[in-house]
Each structure stands twice: as structure tokens, then as C-alpha cells.
Write a protein that holds these residues in place. Structure first.
Motif, PDB file in Angstrom:
ATOM      1  N   GLU A   6      30.380  48.294  81.351  1.00 55.33           N
ATOM      2  CA  GLU A   6      31.443  48.935  80.582  1.00 55.33           C
ATOM      3  C   GLU A   6      31.770  50.303  81.161  1.00 55.33           C
ATOM      4  OE1 GLU A   6      28.800  47.031  77.231  1.00 55.33           O
ATOM      5  OE2 GLU A   6      28.456  48.198  79.049  1.00 55.33           O
ATOM      6  N   GLY A   8      34.925  53.762  80.482  1.00 51.25           N
ATOM      7  CA  GLY A   8      36.108  54.227  79.787  1.00 51.25           C
ATOM      8  C   GLY A   8      35.863  55.010  78.521  1.00 51.25           C
ATOM      9  N   ARG A  19      40.923  53.604  76.592  1.00 52.12           N
ATOM     10  CA  ARG A  19      40.861  52.208  77.011  1.00 52.12           C
ATOM     11  C   ARG A  19      39.504  51.945  77.643  1.00 52.12           C
ATOM     12  NH1 ARG A  19      44.277  48.531  81.326  1.00 52.12           N
ATOM     13  NH2 ARG A  19      43.060  49.731  82.838  1.00 52.12           N
ATOM     14  N   SER A  21      36.840  49.325  79.532  1.00 51.13           N
ATOM     15  CA  SER A  21      36.855  48.197  80.462  1.00 51.13           C
ATOM     16  C   SER A  21      35.470  47.583  80.532  1.00 51.13           C
ATOM     17  CB  SER A  21      37.266  48.664  81.861  1.00 51.13           C
ATOM     18  OG  SER A  21      38.552  49.232  81.873  1.00 51.13           O
ATOM     19  N   ARG A  71      42.522  40.578  78.584  1.00 47.50           N
ATOM     20  CA  ARG A  71      41.691  40.089  79.694  1.00 47.50           C
ATOM     21  C   ARG A  71      42.544  39.984  80.947  1.00 47.50           C
ATOM     22  NH1 ARG A  71      40.088  34.936  77.781  1.00 47.50           N
ATOM     23  NH2 ARG A  71      41.921  34.090  78.826  1.00 47.50           N
ATOM     24  N   THR A  77      37.972  41.095  84.156  1.00 50.29           N
ATOM     25  CA  THR A  77      37.690  42.275  83.344  1.00 50.29           C
ATOM     26  C   THR A  77      38.308  42.100  81.966  1.00 50.29           C
ATOM     27  OG1 THR A  77      37.615  43.703  85.299  1.00 50.29           O
ATOM     28  CG2 THR A  77      37.984  44.781  83.173  1.00 50.29           C
ATOM     29  N   TYR A  79      39.379  44.268  78.480  1.00 53.53           N
ATOM     30  CA  TYR A  79      39.727  45.626  78.072  1.00 53.53           C
ATOM     31  C   TYR A  79      39.757  45.745  76.555  1.00 53.53           C
ATOM     32  CZ  TYR A  79      41.430  45.729  82.885  1.00 53.53           C
ATOM     33  OH  TYR A  79      41.533  45.634  84.249  1.00 53.53           O
ATOM     34  N   GLN A  81      41.912  48.367  74.293  1.00 59.00           N
ATOM     35  CA  GLN A  81      42.804  49.511  74.116  1.00 59.00           C
ATOM     36  C   GLN A  81      42.646  50.003  72.685  1.00 59.00           C
ATOM     37  OE1 GLN A  81      44.920  51.145  76.347  1.00 59.00           O
ATOM     38  NE2 GLN A  81      45.164  52.605  74.669  1.00 59.00           N
ATOM     39  N   CYS A  95      30.076  45.486  75.486  1.00 56.59           N
ATOM     40  CA  CYS A  95      30.712  44.227  75.847  1.00 56.59           C
ATOM     41  C   CYS A  95      29.661  43.119  75.720  1.00 56.59           C
ATOM     42  CB  CYS A  95      31.221  44.340  77.286  1.00 56.59           C
ATOM     43  SG  CYS A  95      32.111  42.921  77.901  1.00 56.59           S
TER      44      CYS A  95
END
Length: 113
Positions: A6, A8, A19, A21, A71, A77, A79, A81, A95
Motif C-alpha cells: 500500500e 498514498g 488516494r 494505492s 482497479r 493495482t 485504488y 479515492q 489492502c
């Protein structure tokens, strides 16, 4: 070997955006359910959002309308947001791919009020 990384996270003021990732190796996100979870201090880890192989998504009630999971199959990856952030969104975000029981290392999100 399945790995999730992960990135961000950070410090943001209330009302701001971030955001997140999650990059995967050893698995294909397009073939597995993937989710974002979070754990605040003193609380249990909770599901925030998940995305299915057919791109259907679902969200915790607390983030509906503010967070969006997506995705990128080429980058493999996922994401998250996050908009209109609130102080109660402060947590470590992870994640997770349930099929493999794999968790990332987590990324800290801190929202200042």
C-alpha cells in the motif's frame, strides 16, 4: 508468493482528499475480490470497500458517497479515492485479498480537524 504493497497515506485536513494505492505481485486483482480495510486505535479492523472481479463494488455506510474503490488491471493495482475526509476516517488502511488471506503492511491516514 503473494505480496500487497500500500501507499498514498498521509496527513490531510478535514474536507481534503487522498488516494491510496495497493500494488500486487503473485496474484491478479482482476481474478479476485480485493478490499480496503481500516483499523483505528482501540477499534477492530473494519471493511471500508471492496471490488469484485466483475467490477461490482460495495462500501461501508460510513464512507458511501465519499470513497471510491477502483482497479487498474494493466497495473494490477487497486485504488481507494477518499474525498471529504473526516477526523473519524483516521486509521491505518490495509489492502486485503480474502482468497489468499493476504494483507498489506498498511498505510496511515490521519485527518486533522
Amino acid at each position: 508468493q503473494v505480496q500487497l504493497v500500500e501507499s498514498g497515506g498521509g496527513l490531510v485536513q478535514a474536507g481534503g482528499s487522498l488516494r491510496l494505492s495497493c500494488a500486487a505481485s503473485g496474484i491478479r486483482f482482476s481474478l479476485s475480490v480485493a478490499g480496503w480495510y481500516r483499523q483505528a486505535p482501540g477499534k477492530e479492523r473494519e471493511l471500508v470497500a471492496r471490488i469484485f472481479p466483475n467490477s461490482i463494488t460495495d462500501y461501508a455506510d460510513s464512507v458511501k458517497g465519499r470513497f471510491t474503490i477502483s482497479r487498474d488491471n494493466v497495473k494490477n493495482t487497486v485504488y481507494l479515492q477518499m474525498n471529504s475526509l473526516k477526523s473519524e476516517d483516521t486509521a491505518v488502511y490495509y489492502c486485503h485479498v480474502p482468497r489468499f488471506g493476504t494483507w498489506g503492511q498498511g498505510t496511515q491516514v490521519t485527518v486533522s480537524s
